[in-house]
Design an enzyme around this catalytic site. Structure first.
Site, PDB file in Angstrom:
ATOM      1  N   GLY A  88     -78.064  87.244  37.103  1.00  0.00           N
ATOM      2  CA  GLY A  88     -78.149  86.090  36.217  1.00  0.00           C
ATOM      3  C   GLY A  88     -78.369  86.523  34.782  1.00  0.00           C
TER       4      GLY A  88
ATOM      5  N   CYS B 257     -82.164  72.034  49.225  1.00  0.00           N
ATOM      6  CA  CYS B 257     -82.661  71.261  48.087  1.00  0.00           C
ATOM      7  C   CYS B 257     -82.948  69.815  48.495  1.00  0.00           C
ATOM      8  CB  CYS B 257     -81.658  71.319  46.954  1.00  0.00           C
ATOM      9  SG  CYS B 257     -79.991  71.068  47.542  1.00  0.00           S
TER      10      CYS B 257
ATOM     11  N   GLY C 224     -72.900  89.509  40.014  1.00  0.00           N
ATOM     12  CA  GLY C 224     -73.791  90.273  39.145  1.00  0.00           C
ATOM     13  C   GLY C 224     -75.012  89.437  38.829  1.00  0.00           C
TER      14      GLY C 224
ATOM     15  N   GLU D 176     -77.453  71.021  39.523  1.00  0.00           N
ATOM     16  CA  GLU D 176     -77.973  70.569  40.819  1.00  0.00           C
ATOM     17  C   GLU D 176     -79.229  71.390  41.049  1.00  0.00           C
ATOM     18  OE1 GLU D 176     -76.900  68.177  42.607  1.00  0.00           O
ATOM     19  OE2 GLU D 176     -74.824  67.880  42.006  1.00  0.00           O
TER      20      GLU D 176
ATOM     21  N   VAL E 144     -74.506  88.693  33.882  1.00  0.00           N
ATOM     22  CA  VAL E 144     -73.289  87.903  34.114  1.00  0.00           C
ATOM     23  C   VAL E 144     -73.524  86.425  33.784  1.00  0.00           C
ATOM     24  CG1 VAL E 144     -71.591  87.205  35.849  1.00  0.00           C
ATOM     25  CG2 VAL E 144     -72.490  89.551  35.858  1.00  0.00           C
ATOM     26  N   GLY E 145     -74.647  85.883  34.289  1.00  0.00           N
ATOM     27  CA  GLY E 145     -74.943  84.464  34.065  1.00  0.00           C
ATOM     28  C   GLY E 145     -75.118  84.142  32.589  1.00  0.00           C
TER      29      GLY E 145
HETATM   30  P1  NAP Z   1     -82.153  80.464  40.697  1.00  0.00           P
HETATM   31  O1  NAP Z   1     -83.056  81.608  40.594  1.00  0.00           O
HETATM   32  O2  NAP Z   1     -82.236  79.377  39.741  1.00  0.00           O
HETATM   33  O3  NAP Z   1     -80.667  81.109  40.704  1.00  0.00           O
HETATM   34  C1  NAP Z   1     -79.504  80.345  40.815  1.00  0.00           C
HETATM   35  C2  NAP Z   1     -78.357  81.108  40.194  1.00  0.00           C
HETATM   36  O4  NAP Z   1     -78.583  81.247  38.803  1.00  0.00           O
HETATM   37  C3  NAP Z   1     -78.190  82.525  40.729  1.00  0.00           C
HETATM   38  O5  NAP Z   1     -76.830  82.836  40.827  1.00  0.00           O
HETATM   39  C4  NAP Z   1     -78.866  83.349  39.652  1.00  0.00           C
HETATM   40  O6  NAP Z   1     -78.445  84.690  39.583  1.00  0.00           O
HETATM   41  C5  NAP Z   1     -78.443  82.602  38.419  1.00  0.00           C
HETATM   42  N1  NAP Z   1     -79.249  82.879  37.227  1.00  0.00           N
HETATM   43  C6  NAP Z   1     -80.517  83.358  37.162  1.00  0.00           C
HETATM   44  N2  NAP Z   1     -80.903  83.460  35.879  1.00  0.00           N
HETATM   45  C7  NAP Z   1     -79.867  83.044  35.115  1.00  0.00           C
HETATM   46  C8  NAP Z   1     -79.659  82.916  33.711  1.00  0.00           C
HETATM   47  N3  NAP Z   1     -80.601  83.230  32.831  1.00  0.00           N
HETATM   48  N4  NAP Z   1     -78.474  82.445  33.272  1.00  0.00           N
HETATM   49  C9  NAP Z   1     -77.517  82.095  34.148  1.00  0.00           C
HETATM   50  N5  NAP Z   1     -77.647  82.206  35.480  1.00  0.00           N
HETATM   51  C10 NAP Z   1     -78.813  82.665  35.971  1.00  0.00           C
HETATM   52  O7  NAP Z   1     -82.229  79.736  42.089  1.00  0.00           O
HETATM   53  P2  NAP Z   1     -82.330  80.400  43.495  1.00  0.00           P
HETATM   54  O8  NAP Z   1     -83.639  81.070  43.546  1.00  0.00           O
HETATM   55  O9  NAP Z   1     -81.152  81.211  43.761  1.00  0.00           O
HETATM   56  O10 NAP Z   1     -82.220  79.095  44.463  1.00  0.00           O
HETATM   57  C11 NAP Z   1     -83.294  78.305  44.854  1.00  0.00           C
HETATM   58  C12 NAP Z   1     -83.438  77.061  43.995  1.00  0.00           C
HETATM   59  O11 NAP Z   1     -82.217  76.355  43.868  1.00  0.00           O
HETATM   60  C13 NAP Z   1     -84.403  76.051  44.557  1.00  0.00           C
HETATM   61  O12 NAP Z   1     -85.276  75.617  43.550  1.00  0.00           O
HETATM   62  C14 NAP Z   1     -83.531  74.896  45.027  1.00  0.00           C
HETATM   63  O13 NAP Z   1     -84.103  73.639  45.015  1.00  0.00           O
HETATM   64  C15 NAP Z   1     -82.401  74.947  44.121  1.00  0.00           C
HETATM   65  N6  NAP Z   1     -81.214  74.408  44.789  1.00  0.00           N
HETATM   66  C16 NAP Z   1     -80.744  73.178  44.444  1.00  0.00           C
HETATM   67  C17 NAP Z   1     -79.621  72.645  45.070  1.00  0.00           C
HETATM   68  C18 NAP Z   1     -79.035  71.312  44.719  1.00  0.00           C
HETATM   69  O14 NAP Z   1     -77.900  71.021  45.097  1.00  0.00           O
HETATM   70  N7  NAP Z   1     -79.699  70.452  44.015  1.00  0.00           N
HETATM   71  C19 NAP Z   1     -78.984  73.392  46.033  1.00  0.00           C
HETATM   72  C20 NAP Z   1     -79.492  74.632  46.365  1.00  0.00           C
HETATM   73  C21 NAP Z   1     -80.595  75.142  45.709  1.00  0.00           C
HETATM   74  P3  NAP Z   1     -79.232  85.836  40.401  1.00  0.00           P
HETATM   75  O15 NAP Z   1     -78.991  85.525  41.819  1.00  0.00           O
HETATM   76  O16 NAP Z   1     -78.587  87.063  39.948  1.00  0.00           O
HETATM   77  O17 NAP Z   1     -80.683  85.699  40.028  1.00  0.00           O
END
Ligand code: NAP
Ligand code: MG
Length: 469
Positions: free
Chosen positions: A205, A284, A203, A247, A208-209
């Site tokens: 973010g 990342c 679901g 991360e 659910v998040g």
């Molecule tokens: P994101 O937008 O931050 O989303 C990550 C997860 O958080 C998703 O499951 C998202 O749900 C959820 N989420 C969003 N808003 C939230 C909230 N307010 N409360 C709780 N959870 C919430 O990241 P992304 O766009 O999917 O991924 C790309 C980013 O991740 C890049 O910046 C990358 O560098 C970073 N990354 C880091 C690593 C590492 O190991 N350091 C690995 C991979 C990626 P939804 O999908 O429903 O929005």
């Protein structure tokens, strides 16, 4: 595998139950077509999943290490048997070409699973210091929130160490790539996990998040994703004083030292390009900055230009995850982002007719204060800088808010290790050193908090207790 995968259920308390949220379509970014429909968890579904995890904790945390190892070995077998299916699902929902889907998205997490089981088997949960017995006890309920770029890997690096430690889990996968998590849940169910020890609630973010991060019944939020959302997660977790591991993003540097031979220079440039373009630049740990000695810059530009020409979109280079991500990445190729850097790639490269592809880009002589030098792009864009000395190279490498990964290249391993010690990141590869699934993984600075993988991943899910005798 059917044309459109339908997942109307959630896995809660060891049962597949009806989901009460709205439907969500999953798109294949290579084909721009719907390949899955999942029904999302509602707010009450999430609360139920957290209660199930809380309810299962006393029993799962009390199960012997040998029994936990036995469960994880059964799971490993089941996942290995369905490795091709897992790769097909990731190929559909995330767009990675099938061969890469198998190698990067399935075989790497399987190696992490194996390393975690090995670490668990030999982990010392009890020790003694002076008159104190030290117990390492599982933290409780873990909320795992994962991104779309490595859909299975990111889940495995959270769920497996948590279960290994004796904690229980509620998982929310990324909305862009929720499908592979269902296959993992089916394998966990078949492997016979205690009901409630693992729960799956796909679901958004924002629904659910948010519930997971605010819930007082969650003891640890393990988050991988963007720095912006990582900050929000920390703030949501603060009022109930739960532990948070993050991360986040990166802007990692590959540093070539002045003593490299021509042969190692060529290898360094080619491997940096390959690493930067892995998963279409959406990792990342991407080495998105290449720092080379000023005296070798012309030579480096020639090698890099030849290397980038081999990455044909649709062939060696997969699509980006979404139309939005493509728009973001393309914005970095504009002159106001590149600061007038020199382009070494063909910017008129023909792209496949469908799919969110972008041309791979390499810029040289990049101004250190330009947008491409500073920001994480999450696309196939490499920036080259030149340095006059080791100290200058280290200064450039550390000139970032991030500290996730890096590389150092030198004909002297000792020299490379010495320079690696000055770079403020969580992991550094020397002369192409390989990923090690037993070594700690995580970031310095704004790349995160905590460490995943191997025994370090298990330790992040443990609380320490001192018992004085
Ligand atoms: P994101 O937008 O931050 O989303 C990550 C997860 O958080 C998703 O499951 C998202 O749900 C959820 N989420 C969003 N808003 C939230 C909230 N307010 N409360 C709780 N959870 C919430 O990241 P992304 O766009 O999917 O991924 C790309 C980013 O991740 C890049 O910046 C990358 O560098 C970073 N990354 C880091 C690593 C590492 O190991 N350091 C690995 C991979 C990626 P939804 O999908 O429903 O929005
Ligand atoms: Mg997002």
């Amino acid at each position: 595998m059917s044309d459109v995968i339908r997942e109307p259920l959630l896995y809660i308390g060891g049962e597949w139950v009806r989901a009460n949220g709205s439907e969500l379509e999953v798109e294949d970014p290579a084909e721009e077509r719907v390949v899955g429909v999942v029904t999302q968890a509602s707010a009450s579904d999430v609360t139920e999943a957290i209660s199930a995890a809380k309810g299962a904790f006393p029993k799962w945390s009390g199960i012997s290490v040998a029994d936990r190892v036995a469960f994880l070995r059964r799971l490993q077998l089941l996942l290995t048997e369905r490795a091709d299916l897992l790769a097909e699902i990731v190929n559909k929902e995330q767009g990675s070409p099938l061969a890469l889907a198998r190698k990067l998205h399935v075989d790497v997490p399987l190696s992490v699973l194996d390393a975690t089981i090995d670490a668990l088997g030999s982990y010392q949960f009890k020790s003694q210091i002076g008159n104190s017995l030290i117990f390492r006890e599982p933290i409780g309920v873990v909320a795992a929130i994962t991104p779309w770029n490595l859909p299975l890997h990111q889940i495995v690096t959270k769920v497996i160490p948590a279960l290994a430690a004796g904690a229980t889990v509620v998982l929310k996968p990324a909305s862009l790539t929720p499908l592979v998590a269902y296959e993992l849940a089916r394998a966990i169910d078949e492997a016979g996990l205690l009901p409630g020890a693992f729960n799956l609630v796909p679901g958004s973010g924002s629904i659910v998040g948010e519930i997971m991060t605010h819930s007082p019944d969650v003891d640890l939020v393990s988050f991988t994703g963007s720095t912006a959302v990582g900050r929000q997660v920390s703030m949501a977790a603060a009022p109930s004083v739960k532990k948070v591991t993050l991360e986040l993003g990166g802007k990692s540097a590959s540093v070539v030292l002045a003593d490299v031979s021509d042969q190692l220079l060529e290898k360094a440039v080619k491997i940096t390009v390959a690493n930067c373009y892995l998963n279409a630049g959406q990792t990342c740990t991407a080495l998105s900055r290449l720092i080379v000695p000023s005296s070798r810059l012309d030579q480096v530009e020639e090698i890099a230009a030849a290397a980038v020409a081999k990455y044909l979109p649709g062939d060696r280079l997969g699509p980006l995850i979404s139309a939005e991500q493509r728009k973001d990445v393309l914005s970095f190729l504009e002159p106001d982002s590149t600061g007038g850097a020199k382009a070494l790639h063909n910017d008129q490269l023909p792209l496949p007719e469908r799919g969110y592809y972008v041309p791979p880009a390499v810029f040289s002589r990049v101004p250190p204060d330009s947008r491409i030098a500073k920001e994480e792009i999450f696309g196939p864009v490499l920036s080259i800088f030149s340095a006059d000395s080791d100290a200058h190279a280290v200064e450039l490498a550390n000139d970032t808010i991030y500290g996730l990964a890096g590389a150092v290249w030198s004909d002297s391993q000792e020299h490379a290790i010495e320079v690696a010690g000055q770079i403020r990141t969580g992991q550094i590869d020397i002369n192409g050193g390989q990923f090690n699934p037993a070594a700690p993984f995580g970031g310095f600075k704004q790349s995160g908090i905590g460490r995943e993988i191997g025994k370090y991943g298990i330790e992040d899910v443990l609380e320490l207790k001192s018992v004085q005798i």
